[in-house]
Design a protein around this motif. Structure first.
Motif, short mmCIF file in Angstrom:
data_model
loop_
_atom_site.label_atom_id
_atom_site.label_comp_id
_atom_site.label_asym_id
_atom_site.label_seq_id
_atom_site.Cartn_x
_atom_site.Cartn_y
_atom_site.Cartn_z
N SER A 154 130.19 -72.92 27.20
CA SER A 154 131.35 -72.15 26.72
C SER A 154 131.13 -70.65 26.89
N ILE A 155 129.88 -70.21 26.75
CA ILE A 155 129.61 -68.77 26.91
C ILE A 155 129.82 -68.38 28.37
N MET A 185 134.13 -62.73 20.61
CA MET A 185 133.79 -62.34 21.98
C MET A 185 134.64 -63.05 23.03
N THR A 189 135.23 -66.29 23.54
CA THR A 189 134.95 -67.67 23.95
C THR A 189 136.04 -68.61 23.46
N GLY A 198 125.21 -75.72 18.36
CA GLY A 198 124.22 -75.42 19.40
C GLY A 198 122.92 -75.01 18.76
N ILE A 242 124.07 -62.59 24.76
CA ILE A 242 123.68 -63.84 24.09
C ILE A 242 122.94 -64.75 25.06
N PHE A 293 128.31 -65.88 15.34
CA PHE A 293 127.54 -66.55 16.39
C PHE A 293 127.76 -68.06 16.34
N1 PHE Z 1 127.92 -71.21 18.63
C1 PHE Z 1 126.80 -71.39 19.50
C2 PHE Z 1 125.61 -71.88 18.70
O1 PHE Z 1 125.61 -71.90 17.53
C3 PHE Z 1 126.45 -70.13 20.24
C4 PHE Z 1 127.61 -69.41 20.84
C5 PHE Z 1 127.84 -68.10 20.49
C6 PHE Z 1 128.48 -70.06 21.72
C7 PHE Z 1 128.93 -67.42 21.00
C8 PHE Z 1 129.57 -69.36 22.23
C9 PHE Z 1 129.79 -68.05 21.87
O2 PHE Z 1 124.60 -72.23 19.26
#
Ligand code: PHE
Length: 458
Positions: free
Chosen positions: A325-326, A234, A236, A27, A103, A228
């Protein structure tokens, strides 16, 4: 058929599991955050520390979350309640839900910038762009208060629509088609970047480590980035793995997702750093880095504007699938723990995120309405980012490691990860358990204490 809980949707195949999980991991973290943090913390040495964090903290924790989610087929809070009834472990799940909101507050802001850039590129605003006008363009994007908030809301509406379509029709279909396309476009971007005059300097910055640059904050940031990036700490991955197929080889999935994710980050770095050196933009430019560099990479090349539109669109899609997903994490929490309908859950989520998220948007730039408002010395934007990535996710990860390492029975963990003995991976599972008991928690605690100045290596 796939699920223990009746009436519960799930992913249809192993491929769908892989792409949905990758869709969560890949992402803005890869394309926006990884390059700007690597730039800020000195390049290759930061990358090296980051890779260590992914290997010894990220992958074992992703596997732990997969165990929790697929075993219980429940949301981030309910899963802990089921595995440890009456015990306080579910607090990890609640902290995760809070982290998910934090986030989304700033993530939706940056995703809004990406959407607005797609629109500007289609309008032709970046044709013939120069390093000076690229910086000015980013400045005007941020200086009007309403436009970025409008784009942020448009982004949230898109995410909400896909979530309402459900697991298979929404999440699965979107991720399976678009992830491979994103990959191809980044490679095209790389080829262009490597033929720029500053390519060599850019690559040296990215791959030739200088460890004098690495201090406690850099190490904490690399750890936070690993969490992250891999969407862990968290709940997810607990949420997504609650939709996994029974026969999925979860160790394999975690490894493949982590490696593909790392590859996308490095490819994004290869696209961006040569451009910075070639056009004289400081690598420490911060959150605007991507937005100043990418239009320049594509400028003056054949079909440049078309490719720029495609690249931005796919970045927008990557941001969308990660956000799905968040928000799925908080949505499933509401539908299962609070028994509200999916629609109501999505509406509550989007409203809260739009309202508080606008604080992030208004504070993202010094010239913004809230640009000079500081809480604990940080703007709203930075505060949401720092508290989630650098504090809540590593803490969540620490307790998940302790939970799996010391509370869950070893046999149970081995059975779930070997699919009841069908996979011959018991040795690997034992090794992962060793890392979860003795390596992951120690690393996270040491990095924390080090960043607080309680112990000091420097
Ligand atoms: N991993 C995602 C990104 O790099 C961000 C994300 C963080 C998604 C936490 C879900 C949970 O953009």
């Amino acid at each position: 058929m796939q699920n223990d809980n009746q009436n519960r949707e799930g992913f249809s195949s192993g491929l769908a599991v892989f792409f949905a999980t990758l869709g969560s991991a890949v992402g803005l973290g890869n394309i926006w955050k990884f390059p700007y943090l690597t730039g800020e913390f000195g390049g290759a040495a930061f990358l090296f520390v980051y890779i260590l964090c992914v290997a010894f903290v990220g992958v074992p924790l992703m596997i732990s979350e997969f165990y929790i989610g697929r075993k219980t087929r429940l949301n981030a809070v309910g899963s802990f309640e089921k595995l440890a009834p009456g015990k306080p472990w579910k607090v990890i799940g609640y902290a995760g839900v809070i982290a998910a909101y934090l986030i989304m507050f700033f993530y939706s802001c940056v995703a809004g910038w990406v959407y607005s850039y797609i629109f500007k590129a289609i309008r032709g605003d970046f044709i013939g762009i120069t390093p000076e006008t690229a910086q000015a363009q980013f400045g005007t994007t941020l200086s009007s208060p309403w436009q970025p908030i409008m784009w942020q809301i448009i982004f949230l509406l898109v995410v909400g629509t896909v979530i309402l379509l459900g697991v298979r029709k929404g999440i699965e279909r979107v991720t399976k088609t678009l992830m491979p396309l994103l990959f191809i476009l980044i490679v095209i971007c790389d080829i262009r970047a490597l033929t720029l005059p500053g390519a060599k300097e850019g690559l040296t910055f990215l791959f030739n480590p200088d460890f004098t640059q690495i201090g406690p904050l850099a190490i904490l940031t690399a750890l936070g980035l690993a969490f992250f990036k891999l969407s862990i700490g968290m709940g997810t991955m607990i949420t997504y793995s609650s939709y996994f197929t029974h026969d999925n080889n979860m160790i394999n999935t975690a490894t493949r997702v982590a490696l593909s994710d790392l590859l996308v980050s490095i490819l994004a770095g290869i696209a961006i750093f040569p451009a910075l050196f070639s056009f004289g933009i400081e690598p420490t430019a911060g959150p605007g880095l991507l937005f100043m560099a990418i239009p320049l990479v594509f400028a003056q090349m054949p079909f440049g504007n078309l490719l720029l539109i495609a690249f931005l669109t796919l970045t927008g899609i990557a941001a969308t699938t990660a956000s799905i997903s968040i928000i799925e994490t908080t949505t499933l929490f509401f539908t299962e723990q609070r028994k509200v309908s999916r629609k109501i859950a999505v509406i509550i989520n989007l409203t809260v995120i739009a309202v508080i998220g606008s604080l992030a948007t208004l504070s993202a730039d010094k010239t913004g309405v809230l640009g000079n408002v500081k809480i604990f010395g940080k703007t709203f934007f930075d505060l949401f980012d720092f508290t989630s990535s650098n504090i809540l996710l590593p803490l969540g990860g620490l307790f998940i490691a302790i939970f799996i390492g010391y509370v869950i029975k070893k046999d149970d963990f081995v059975n779930e990860l070997t699919n009841d003995g069908l996979l011959k991976s018991e040795g690997i599972v034992t090794a992962i358990l060793f890392i979860l008991r003795f390596v992951t928690p120690v690393l996270v605690i040491v990095i924390f204490l080090n960043s607080l100045g309680i112990i000091n290596f420097n």
